[in-house]
Design a protein around this motif. Structure first.
Motif, short mmCIF file in Angstrom:
data_model
loop_
_atom_site.label_atom_id
_atom_site.label_comp_id
_atom_site.label_asym_id
_atom_site.label_seq_id
_atom_site.Cartn_x
_atom_site.Cartn_y
_atom_site.Cartn_z
N TRP A 29 0.80 -1.22 0.00
CA TRP A 29 0.00 0.00 0.00
C TRP A 29 0.83 1.27 0.00
CZ3 TRP A 29 -4.45 -0.81 4.12
CH2 TRP A 29 -5.42 -1.68 3.57
N LEU A 30 1.98 1.27 0.71
CA LEU A 30 2.72 2.50 0.97
C LEU A 30 4.21 2.28 0.72
CD1 LEU A 30 0.93 3.25 4.35
CD2 LEU A 30 0.55 4.52 2.21
N THR A 31 4.86 3.27 0.12
CA THR A 31 6.29 3.15 -0.14
C THR A 31 7.08 3.18 1.16
OG1 THR A 31 6.58 5.54 -0.36
CG2 THR A 31 6.06 4.31 -2.38
N PRO A 32 8.30 2.62 1.15
CA PRO A 32 9.13 2.68 2.36
C PRO A 32 9.40 4.11 2.82
CG PRO A 32 9.99 1.06 0.81
CD PRO A 32 8.89 1.78 0.09
N ASP A 33 9.60 5.03 1.89
CA ASP A 33 9.86 6.41 2.26
C ASP A 33 8.68 7.02 3.02
OD1 ASP A 33 12.33 6.30 1.10
OD2 ASP A 33 11.78 7.41 -0.71
N ILE A 75 -3.57 8.98 -0.54
CA ILE A 75 -3.16 9.21 0.84
C ILE A 75 -1.68 9.59 0.89
CG2 ILE A 75 -3.11 8.21 3.14
CD1 ILE A 75 -5.94 8.51 1.63
N GLU A 76 -0.88 8.84 0.15
CA GLU A 76 0.56 9.09 0.16
C GLU A 76 0.90 10.44 -0.48
OE1 GLU A 76 4.66 6.68 -0.98
OE2 GLU A 76 2.74 5.64 -0.88
N GLN A 77 0.18 10.81 -1.50
CA GLN A 77 0.37 12.10 -2.18
C GLN A 77 -0.90 12.93 -2.02
OE1 GLN A 77 3.01 13.42 -3.79
NE2 GLN A 77 4.36 11.70 -3.34
N ARG A 86 -2.70 0.87 9.64
CA ARG A 86 -2.44 -0.49 10.14
C ARG A 86 -3.51 -0.92 11.15
NH1 ARG A 86 2.19 -3.67 11.18
NH2 ARG A 86 3.56 -2.03 10.43
N ASP A 87 -3.88 -0.01 12.04
CA ASP A 87 -4.84 -0.33 13.09
C ASP A 87 -6.21 -0.67 12.49
OD1 ASP A 87 -5.44 -0.40 16.02
OD2 ASP A 87 -6.87 1.15 15.44
N HIS A 96 6.08 9.11 7.86
CA HIS A 96 4.75 9.36 8.43
C HIS A 96 4.29 8.19 9.29
CE1 HIS A 96 4.34 12.89 5.81
NE2 HIS A 96 4.87 12.14 4.87
N PRO A 97 5.00 7.88 10.37
CA PRO A 97 4.66 6.70 11.17
C PRO A 97 3.26 6.78 11.78
CG PRO A 97 6.28 8.07 12.30
CD PRO A 97 6.19 8.58 10.90
N GLU A 98 2.79 7.97 12.15
CA GLU A 98 1.47 8.07 12.77
C GLU A 98 0.37 7.74 11.77
OE1 GLU A 98 1.04 11.88 14.58
OE2 GLU A 98 2.59 11.51 16.08
N ALA A 99 0.52 8.22 10.53
CA ALA A 99 -0.47 7.91 9.49
C ALA A 99 -0.47 6.42 9.19
CB ALA A 99 -0.17 8.71 8.23
#
Length: 262
Positions: free
Chosen positions: A154-158, A244-246, A171-172, A163-166
């Motif tokens: 779903w999301l790139t490593p960068d 979401i990522e962009q 994840r939750d 954005h660990p909180e997002a």
């Protein structure tokens, strides 16, 4: 808010501070309406923004029988009826994009515009087994077995690092998705195939893909645009959850698209 839709208790959030045209966001498999929090906030001053949890996801009840994507599009139609919305702009991501396409086919007079992100018009025969495998994993091992592989798709490593909180919120939601709701949705997506009908869609259409999306290749999303007359295709530097990522870039694209003359 909760409303009973086709016998299913359905959660929705309506933000109508702007009192403008309806704008409906539909989330991905294993997600819920919270994935749209930021974008809903961006648009609610000018639109009547609707978000909801698809059946078997978030706080919407699980279906008591198997369903297809057409049933999910009918859920949306019933929700719009219950809220008094004659038409809406539709934004769907991944599974939400499939529901949006089906809705545009089943209820064409109710769609003001169509925005499809990181989605496809159908599952190729050789890929059907993937959906069966994910459904089996959810039922046999629970959602925990799917967390790592899904988030990396779903999301790139960068983005995950920055954005660990997002990422934790996404994840939750995935971790707390009902395994049976997820599995039944997998089976609905496995059987989804409307590619031959896309040419009948006549509403303004924007499609958006993530350049690094390994689950739904950008070519699949571009093919939707190619099949719909006048549709626009945009490629963002993201993985599967490109809106979401962009989010800023996606919001700008969507704002310009929605403002253009019909």
């Amino acid at each position: 808010m909760q409303v009973n839709i086709n016998g299913i208790e359905t959660r929705y959030v309506l933000s109508n501070e702007g009192g403008g045209p309806w704008l409906t966001f539909i989330h991905q498999l294993g997600g819920d309406l919270s994935v749209w929090d930021q974008l809903a906030g961006y648009f609610r001053a000018d639109y009547t923004v609707l978000r909801y949890d698809v059946r078997g996801h978030g706080d919407t009840a699980l279906s008591d029988k198997p369903f297809g994507v057409s049933d999910l599009s009918d859920d949306l139609a019933a929700l719009l009826d219950a809220l008094g919305a004659p038409t809406t702009h539709l934004v769907g991501m991944s599974m939400g994009g499939m529901i949006a396409q089906q809705f545009a086919l089943n209820h064409p007079s109710r769609v003001d515009s169509l925005t499809i992100a990181d989605s496809t018009s159908g599952t190729l025969p050789e890929n059907r087994a993937v959906w069966d495998q994910r459904a089996h994993a959810a039922r046999s091992d629970g959602m925990a077995a799917l967390l790592s592989s899904t988030l990396n798709r779903w999301l790139t490593p960068d983005f995950q690092a920055a954005h660990p909180e997002a990422v934790e919120q996404i994840r939750d939601v995935l971790a707390h998705t009902l395994p049976e709701g997820y599995a039944m949705a997998c089976e609905a997506l496995r059987d989804f195939d409307i590619g031959s009908k896309l040419g009948t869609i006549r509403c303004p259409t924007l499609t958006v893909a993530g350049r690094h999306d390994s689950g739904t290749l950008p070519a699949a999303t571009r093919a939707i645009a190619d099949a719909i007359e006048g549709a626009q295709f945009e490629l963002l530097d993201a993985a599967h959850l490109a809106p979401i990522e962009q989010s800023h870039r996606f919001a700008a694209l969507l704002e310009t698209f929605l403002a253009r003359p019909v």
